[in-house]
Design a protein around this motif. Structure first.
Motif, short mmCIF file in Angstrom:
data_model
loop_
_atom_site.label_atom_id
_atom_site.label_comp_id
_atom_site.label_asym_id
_atom_site.label_seq_id
_atom_site.Cartn_x
_atom_site.Cartn_y
_atom_site.Cartn_z
N ILE A 291 0.84 -1.20 0.00
CA ILE A 291 0.00 0.00 0.00
C ILE A 291 0.87 1.25 0.00
CG2 ILE A 291 -1.59 1.35 1.40
CD1 ILE A 291 -2.92 -1.26 2.25
N MET A 292 1.94 1.22 0.81
CA MET A 292 2.87 2.35 0.86
C MET A 292 3.49 2.61 -0.50
SD MET A 292 6.45 2.62 2.97
CE MET A 292 7.14 1.35 1.89
N VAL A 293 3.90 1.53 -1.17
CA VAL A 293 4.49 1.68 -2.51
C VAL A 293 3.48 2.27 -3.48
CG1 VAL A 293 5.39 0.39 -4.49
CG2 VAL A 293 6.18 -0.18 -2.18
N LEU A 294 2.24 1.80 -3.44
CA LEU A 294 1.21 2.31 -4.35
C LEU A 294 0.98 3.79 -4.14
CD1 LEU A 294 -0.99 1.92 -6.48
CD2 LEU A 294 -2.54 1.24 -4.64
N LEU A 295 0.87 4.21 -2.89
CA LEU A 295 0.62 5.62 -2.60
C LEU A 295 1.76 6.50 -3.11
CD1 LEU A 295 -0.80 5.35 1.03
CD2 LEU A 295 -2.07 5.83 -1.07
N PHE A 322 -2.42 1.00 -12.08
CA PHE A 322 -1.53 1.13 -10.93
C PHE A 322 -1.56 -0.11 -10.04
CE2 PHE A 322 -1.32 5.47 -12.28
CZ PHE A 322 -0.09 5.91 -11.83
N ILE A 323 -2.71 -0.74 -9.96
CA ILE A 323 -2.77 -1.98 -9.17
C ILE A 323 -1.93 -3.06 -9.85
CG2 ILE A 323 -4.28 -3.87 -8.44
CD1 ILE A 323 -6.47 -1.79 -7.97
N ASN A 324 -2.07 -3.19 -11.17
CA ASN A 324 -1.24 -4.16 -11.90
C ASN A 324 0.25 -3.84 -11.75
OD1 ASN A 324 -3.53 -5.48 -12.81
ND2 ASN A 324 -3.57 -4.42 -14.79
N TYR A 325 0.56 -2.55 -11.86
CA TYR A 325 1.95 -2.10 -11.73
C TYR A 325 2.52 -2.49 -10.36
CZ TYR A 325 5.84 1.27 -11.52
OH TYR A 325 7.06 1.87 -11.39
N VAL A 389 -6.82 -5.44 -1.43
CA VAL A 389 -6.62 -4.33 -0.49
C VAL A 389 -6.22 -3.05 -1.22
CG1 VAL A 389 -5.21 -3.51 1.44
CG2 VAL A 389 -6.06 -5.85 1.43
N LEU A 390 -5.49 -3.20 -2.34
CA LEU A 390 -5.03 -2.03 -3.09
C LEU A 390 -6.18 -1.25 -3.72
CD1 LEU A 390 -1.83 -3.41 -4.85
CD2 LEU A 390 -1.94 -1.77 -2.98
N LEU A 391 -7.36 -1.85 -3.78
CA LEU A 391 -8.51 -1.15 -4.35
C LEU A 391 -8.84 0.11 -3.55
CD1 LEU A 391 -10.87 -4.15 -5.19
CD2 LEU A 391 -9.64 -2.69 -6.81
N ILE A 392 -8.60 0.05 -2.22
CA ILE A 392 -8.96 1.19 -1.35
C ILE A 392 -8.07 2.40 -1.61
CG2 ILE A 392 -9.22 1.97 1.04
CD1 ILE A 392 -9.82 -0.97 1.77
N PRO A 393 -6.72 2.29 -1.51
CA PRO A 393 -5.91 3.49 -1.76
C PRO A 393 -5.95 3.93 -3.23
CG PRO A 393 -4.50 1.57 -1.44
CD PRO A 393 -5.89 1.16 -1.07
N SER A 394 -6.27 3.01 -4.15
CA SER A 394 -6.31 3.39 -5.57
C SER A 394 -7.43 4.37 -5.86
CB SER A 394 -6.47 2.13 -6.44
OG SER A 394 -7.77 1.55 -6.27
N TYR A 395 -8.41 4.49 -4.97
CA TYR A 395 -9.50 5.44 -5.17
C TYR A 395 -9.02 6.89 -5.09
CZ TYR A 395 -13.46 2.27 -5.53
OH TYR A 395 -14.35 1.34 -5.99
N LEU A 396 -7.80 7.09 -4.58
CA LEU A 396 -7.23 8.45 -4.58
C LEU A 396 -7.08 8.98 -5.99
CD1 LEU A 396 -4.42 8.10 -1.87
CD2 LEU A 396 -6.55 9.39 -1.67
N ILE A 397 -6.94 8.05 -6.94
CA ILE A 397 -6.78 8.45 -8.33
C ILE A 397 -8.00 9.22 -8.82
CG2 ILE A 397 -6.61 7.52 -10.69
CD1 ILE A 397 -4.89 5.27 -9.50
N SER A 398 -9.18 8.83 -8.34
CA SER A 398 -10.41 9.51 -8.78
C SER A 398 -10.46 10.95 -8.29
CB SER A 398 -11.64 8.74 -8.28
OG SER A 398 -11.68 8.72 -6.86
N LYS A 399 -9.65 11.29 -7.27
CA LYS A 399 -9.65 12.65 -6.74
C LYS A 399 -8.73 13.57 -7.53
CE LYS A 399 -12.28 11.35 -3.29
NZ LYS A 399 -13.70 11.80 -3.21
N ILE A 400 -7.90 12.97 -8.40
CA ILE A 400 -6.94 13.76 -9.16
C ILE A 400 -7.58 14.19 -10.49
CG2 ILE A 400 -4.68 13.75 -10.30
CD1 ILE A 400 -3.78 11.65 -8.26
N THR A 401 -7.56 15.48 -10.72
CA THR A 401 -8.09 16.02 -11.98
C THR A 401 -6.93 16.53 -12.82
OG1 THR A 401 -8.35 18.24 -11.07
CG2 THR A 401 -10.22 16.72 -10.82
N PRO A 402 -7.11 16.63 -14.12
CA PRO A 402 -6.03 17.15 -14.97
C PRO A 402 -5.52 18.51 -14.51
CG PRO A 402 -7.74 16.17 -16.32
CD PRO A 402 -8.27 16.17 -14.93
N ILE A 403 -6.43 19.38 -14.03
CA ILE A 403 -6.01 20.72 -13.58
C ILE A 403 -5.09 20.61 -12.36
CG2 ILE A 403 -6.82 22.91 -12.61
CD1 ILE A 403 -9.35 22.62 -14.28
#
Length: 409
Positions: A291-295, A322-325, A389-403
């Protein structure tokens, strides 16, 4: 090949990836995975190996399954077995049964010029499995018993021999007390010493000719105290026991070695709890590090996330990338951890480097049981649990916008 899988592989195996600032964190994560796998595999192999080795020792002396008369109860003195009611042919037809041998026991006292000891004489016949017992021998040889003549040769535990100051070819007197009768004396010759490392055996047992017990009990030659039954695999004990129990006959009962030595069996059952606790802790360590590595990867590649979103990639696809990575990052740790663990286990198995105190652990070296299916389950479970378990921290991606990604740059 899917889009997410393709991108994950390109990122994971890119040569430029080695220059990332997060590479140190990734190496730490891989090392944590390797250590977790090493500890998990070794823990499982040693735990199962110890259980198997101790149970096998108990069974190799007394038989995996014992049939005896109800009249014997828990007495050290065998009562006559009701042989006619035992359906021996049906028991022999069981494909898991490898050996059946006769026995009888009689308690007595050995007296020497300087000491004495209360012991149990286990009488065996010509069908005694000498090859199976050979691994317990530390000195001398196992007598060959015959139905044609009675033998005065015996083997006893090394511990009893030391206490009585006896050695190979020593002769000694053993007397048997019978109710309302004078003691009966027998002279034996010590031909060999054995050590099982099981206190309940080494403290009291010696092995001799069953004909002595038959004469002491005024039995016929066909009369015995019971049968020791050996099976091919100790792990099949419960299922084989249920089958054999049907054929023991009237006034007889069957007992498993694990029941005969119930205290030891209760002790080794604790291994299951210990194994589960250690595996759980190691799995938690692996998951936390991944999880730390993914974040860190998400933070480092915020710009890439923004670019992928600009090009039309959905949050779900980016999360899968990112989960696959991250799982790709785990693979070197899994492979290296398994290789190191297997090498260490084989070194211990063949060279027995790590020793134990048999008085406390019932074995003199750390036993291992290497099962590649178990190793595969541990590695597969680590990947599966981490992926979920990585599904939970991966949701941070949805908070990132191009701007936001451009501002982050």
């Amino acid at each position: 090949m899917g889009f997410t899988w393709f991108i994950s592989k390109r990122i994971a195996f890119s040569k430029g990836n080695k220059k990332n600032l997060s590479q140190i964190i990734i190496r730490i994560g891989q090392t944590a995975v390797a250590i977790g796998i090493i500890v998990s595999v070794i823990t499982l192999a040693i735990g199962l190996g110890s259980k198997k080795a101790i149970k096998q020792k108990m069974a190799d002396f007394n038989g995996h399954i014992t049939i005896r008369s109800y009249d014997s109860n828990n007495s050290f003195n065998s009562s006559r077995l009701n042989k006619k009611s035992v359906q021996l042919n049906h028991i022999k037809e069981n494909g898991e049964v490898s050996k059946i041998q006769e026995y009888a026991t009689k308690s007595g006292v050995i007296r020497t010029q300087t000491s004495f000891a209360g012991v149990i004489l286990k009488g065996v016949s010509s069908d005694f499995d000498r090859d199976r017992f050979e691994k317990f021998m530390v000195k001398g040889s196992i007598p060959q018993y015959s139905v044609n003549e009675i033998s005065n040769e015996v083997i006893m535990s090394e511990k009893i021999a030391k206490e009585l100051n006896l050695d190979i070819n020593s002769s000694f007197i053993m007397f048997f007390v019978k109710e309302n009768q004078d003691p009966v004396y027998r002279r034996f010759i010590l031909k060999g010493l054995f050590r099982t490392d099981i206190k309940q055996i080494d403290d009291v047992f010696l092995i001799g000719d069953i004909q002595h017990i038959q004469k002491l009990n005024k039995w016929n030659r066909e009369d015995i105290g019971g049968y020791d039954i050996y099976i091919k695999d100790i792990e099949d004990l419960d299922s084989v026991f249920n089958n054999i129990e049907e054929f023991v006959g009237y006034n007889n009962f069957a007992e498993k070695a694990t029941t005969t030595f119930s205290q030891i069996n209760d002790w080794i059952q604790i291994f299951d709890t210990n194994i589960l606790i250690i595996l759980t802790i190691m799995m938690v360590v692996v998951v936390i590090n991944i999880i730390m590595v993914l974040l860190i990867l998400i933070i480092e590649r915020t710009n890439s996330i923004g670019m992928l979103k600009t090009l039309g990639a959905s949050n779900r696809k980016i999360r899968k990338i990112f989960i696959n990575y991250t799982l790709f990052i785990m693979l070197p740790g899994l492979i290296i951890g398994n290789i190191i663990a297997i090498v260490l286990l084989y070194i211990q198995k063949y060279f027995e480097i790590i020793k134990l105190n048999p008085e406390n652990y019932y074995v003199s070296t750390v036993p291992v049981y290497i099962n590649f299916f178990h190793i595969l389950i541990i590695s597969g479970s680590a990947l599966l649990i981490s992926g979920l378990v990585l599904l939970i921290p991966s949701y941070l991606i949805s908070k990132i916008t191009p701007i936001k990604a451009i501002k982050f740059q």
